[in-house]
Design a protein around this motif. Structure first.
Motif, PDB file in Angstrom:
ATOM      1  N   MET A  76      13.249  16.892  -1.630  1.00 13.81           N
ATOM      2  CA  MET A  76      13.180  15.432  -1.618  1.00 13.81           C
ATOM      3  C   MET A  76      11.711  15.009  -1.726  1.00 13.81           C
ATOM      4  O   MET A  76      10.832  15.650  -1.170  1.00 13.81           O
ATOM      5  CB  MET A  76      13.771  14.919  -0.297  1.00 13.81           C
ATOM      6  N   THR A  77      11.456  13.925  -2.437  1.00 14.08           N
ATOM      7  CA  THR A  77      10.118  13.346  -2.532  1.00 14.08           C
ATOM      8  C   THR A  77      10.101  12.067  -1.712  1.00 14.08           C
ATOM      9  O   THR A  77      10.979  11.222  -1.855  1.00 14.08           O
ATOM     10  CB  THR A  77       9.767  13.042  -4.001  1.00 14.08           C
ATOM     11  N   VAL A  78       9.100  11.947  -0.840  1.00  5.05           N
ATOM     12  CA  VAL A  78       8.983  10.782   0.036  1.00  5.05           C
ATOM     13  C   VAL A  78       7.634  10.111  -0.197  1.00  5.05           C
ATOM     14  O   VAL A  78       6.610  10.781  -0.306  1.00  5.05           O
ATOM     15  CB  VAL A  78       9.099  11.185   1.524  1.00  5.05           C
ATOM     16  N   LEU A  79       7.655   8.790  -0.261  1.00  2.00           N
ATOM     17  CA  LEU A  79       6.457   7.984  -0.447  1.00  2.00           C
ATOM     18  C   LEU A  79       6.466   6.900   0.630  1.00  2.00           C
ATOM     19  O   LEU A  79       7.325   6.013   0.618  1.00  2.00           O
ATOM     20  CB  LEU A  79       6.469   7.350  -1.841  1.00  2.00           C
ATOM     21  N   TRP A  80       5.542   6.971   1.616  1.00  2.00           N
ATOM     22  CA  TRP A  80       5.467   5.947   2.646  1.00  2.00           C
ATOM     23  C   TRP A  80       4.818   4.697   2.091  1.00  2.00           C
ATOM     24  O   TRP A  80       3.828   4.769   1.382  1.00  2.00           O
ATOM     25  CB  TRP A  80       4.690   6.454   3.853  1.00  2.00           C
ATOM     26  N   THR A  81       5.379   3.555   2.429  1.00  2.00           N
ATOM     27  CA  THR A  81       4.940   2.269   1.900  1.00  2.00           C
ATOM     28  C   THR A  81       4.664   1.298   3.047  1.00  2.00           C
ATOM     29  O   THR A  81       5.442   1.199   3.985  1.00  2.00           O
ATOM     30  CB  THR A  81       6.043   1.680   0.987  1.00  2.00           C
ATOM     31  N   LEU A  82       3.522   0.604   2.945  1.00  2.00           N
ATOM     32  CA  LEU A  82       3.183  -0.451   3.917  1.00  2.00           C
ATOM     33  C   LEU A  82       3.139  -1.784   3.177  1.00  2.00           C
ATOM     34  O   LEU A  82       2.672  -1.851   2.040  1.00  2.00           O
ATOM     35  CB  LEU A  82       1.777  -0.249   4.500  1.00  2.00           C
ATOM     36  N   PRO A 124       6.938  12.328   8.976  1.00  2.00           N
ATOM     37  CA  PRO A 124       6.381  11.021   9.307  1.00  2.00           C
ATOM     38  C   PRO A 124       4.903  10.937   8.940  1.00  2.00           C
ATOM     39  O   PRO A 124       4.236  11.962   8.800  1.00  2.00           O
ATOM     40  CB  PRO A 124       6.557  10.935  10.822  1.00  2.00           C
ATOM     41  N   PHE A 125       4.404   9.723   8.793  1.00  2.00           N
ATOM     42  CA  PHE A 125       2.972   9.574   8.605  1.00  2.00           C
ATOM     43  C   PHE A 125       2.324   9.463   9.988  1.00  2.00           C
ATOM     44  O   PHE A 125       2.986   9.206  10.981  1.00  2.00           O
ATOM     45  CB  PHE A 125       2.629   8.392   7.701  1.00  2.00           C
ATOM     46  N   ASP A 126       1.007   9.688  10.055  1.00  2.00           N
ATOM     47  CA  ASP A 126       0.301   9.623  11.332  1.00  2.00           C
ATOM     48  C   ASP A 126      -1.002   8.841  11.175  1.00  2.00           C
ATOM     49  O   ASP A 126      -1.238   8.219  10.138  1.00  2.00           O
ATOM     50  CB  ASP A 126       0.058  11.024  11.901  1.00  2.00           C
ATOM     51  N   VAL A 159       6.847  -1.248   7.338  1.00  2.00           N
ATOM     52  CA  VAL A 159       6.652   0.149   6.964  1.00  2.00           C
ATOM     53  C   VAL A 159       8.008   0.701   6.567  1.00  2.00           C
ATOM     54  O   VAL A 159       8.987   0.508   7.285  1.00  2.00           O
ATOM     55  CB  VAL A 159       6.115   0.992   8.146  1.00  2.00           C
ATOM     56  N   PHE A 160       8.064   1.379   5.427  1.00  2.00           N
ATOM     57  CA  PHE A 160       9.324   2.007   5.046  1.00  2.00           C
ATOM     58  C   PHE A 160       9.064   3.173   4.092  1.00  2.00           C
ATOM     59  O   PHE A 160       8.069   3.186   3.380  1.00  2.00           O
ATOM     60  CB  PHE A 160      10.301   1.000   4.422  1.00  2.00           C
ATOM     61  N   PRO A 161       9.955   4.169   4.113  1.00  2.00           N
ATOM     62  CA  PRO A 161       9.826   5.281   3.174  1.00  2.00           C
ATOM     63  C   PRO A 161      10.616   4.985   1.904  1.00  2.00           C
ATOM     64  O   PRO A 161      11.660   4.328   1.940  1.00  2.00           O
ATOM     65  CB  PRO A 161      10.461   6.447   3.936  1.00  2.00           C
ATOM     66  N   CYS A 208       0.847  -1.189   0.000  1.00  2.00           N
ATOM     67  CA  CYS A 208       0.000   0.000   0.000  1.00  2.00           C
ATOM     68  C   CYS A 208       0.886   1.243   0.000  1.00  2.00           C
ATOM     69  O   CYS A 208       1.945   1.253   0.624  1.00  2.00           O
ATOM     70  CB  CYS A 208      -0.875   0.030   1.244  1.00  2.00           C
ATOM     71  N   LEU A 209       0.440   2.283  -0.685  1.00  2.00           N
ATOM     72  CA  LEU A 209       1.224   3.515  -0.815  1.00  2.00           C
ATOM     73  C   LEU A 209       0.435   4.719  -0.330  1.00  2.00           C
ATOM     74  O   LEU A 209      -0.766   4.829  -0.593  1.00  2.00           O
ATOM     75  CB  LEU A 209       1.619   3.738  -2.273  1.00  2.00           C
ATOM     76  N   ALA A 210       1.115   5.638   0.353  1.00  2.00           N
ATOM     77  CA  ALA A 210       0.513   6.909   0.755  1.00  2.00           C
ATOM     78  C   ALA A 210       0.757   7.928  -0.348  1.00  2.00           C
ATOM     79  O   ALA A 210       1.480   7.662  -1.316  1.00  2.00           O
ATOM     80  CB  ALA A 210       1.128   7.391   2.067  1.00  2.00           C
ATOM     81  N   GLU A 211       0.156   9.089  -0.209  1.00  3.05           N
ATOM     82  CA  GLU A 211       0.403  10.172  -1.165  1.00  3.05           C
ATOM     83  C   GLU A 211       1.860  10.606  -1.071  1.00  3.05           C
ATOM     84  O   GLU A 211       2.446  10.614   0.012  1.00  3.05           O
ATOM     85  CB  GLU A 211      -0.506  11.368  -0.862  1.00  3.05           C
ATOM     86  N   THR A 212       2.421  10.990  -2.183  1.00  4.07           N
ATOM     87  CA  THR A 212       3.796  11.476  -2.222  1.00  4.07           C
ATOM     88  C   THR A 212       3.897  12.820  -1.505  1.00  4.07           C
ATOM     89  O   THR A 212       3.036  13.676  -1.662  1.00  4.07           O
ATOM     90  CB  THR A 212       4.256  11.632  -3.683  1.00  4.07           C
ATOM     91  N   GLN A 213       4.945  12.978  -0.700  1.00  2.00           N
ATOM     92  CA  GLN A 213       5.205  14.231   0.009  1.00  2.00           C
ATOM     93  C   GLN A 213       6.473  14.856  -0.548  1.00  2.00           C
ATOM     94  O   GLN A 213       7.433  14.157  -0.838  1.00  2.00           O
ATOM     95  CB  GLN A 213       5.434  13.984   1.494  1.00  2.00           C
ATOM     96  N   THR A 214       6.466  16.154  -0.673  1.00  2.00           N
ATOM     97  CA  THR A 214       7.672  16.870  -1.066  1.00  2.00           C
ATOM     98  C   THR A 214       8.142  17.677   0.138  1.00  2.00           C
ATOM     99  O   THR A 214       7.367  18.441   0.713  1.00  2.00           O
ATOM    100  CB  THR A 214       7.390  17.811  -2.248  1.00  2.00           C
TER     101      THR A 214
END
Length: 96
Positions: A85-91, A41-43, A71-73, A27-33
């Motif tokens: 930097m672009t970060v995408l949280w992944t579960l 961090p995600f919450d 869980v990893f970015p 599963c992927l969260a929205e990309t953060q810049t």
């Protein structure tokens, strides 16, 4: 060990190795810049998009029988945008 014991041991081993295969997915969260070197961090309100589980938060995953395994970015730097930097949280999730 006699022949019957070998057959019994083989049958038990085969049964235990195929027992109750679960379901898993990424599963992927929205990309953060963010500024480079700053990882947001995600919450509890972060929504993850999952193929089978849908668009859900972590607590919604658990409420529907899914479990978070990892869980990893994932991050990347765009050479055309220095200092960003672009970060995408992944579960990785599973359902037994």
């Amino acid at each position: 060990m006699n022949l019957n014991g070998i057959w019994l041991a083989g049958a038990l081993l085969a049964a235990s190795s195929t027992a109750w295969a679960g379901q898993g997915e990424v599963c992927l969260a929205e990309t953060q810049t963010t500024p480079a070197g700053v990882m947001k961090p995600f919450d509890d309100a972060t929504v993850f998009r999952c193929k089978a589980a849908g668009s859900v938060t972590v607590s919604q995953l658990y409420a529907t029988g899914w479990r978070v395994v990892s869980v990893f970015p994932q991050s990347s730097l765009d050479p055309t945008k220095p200092g960003v930097m672009t970060v995408l949280w992944t579960l990785v999730i599973e359902k037994a």
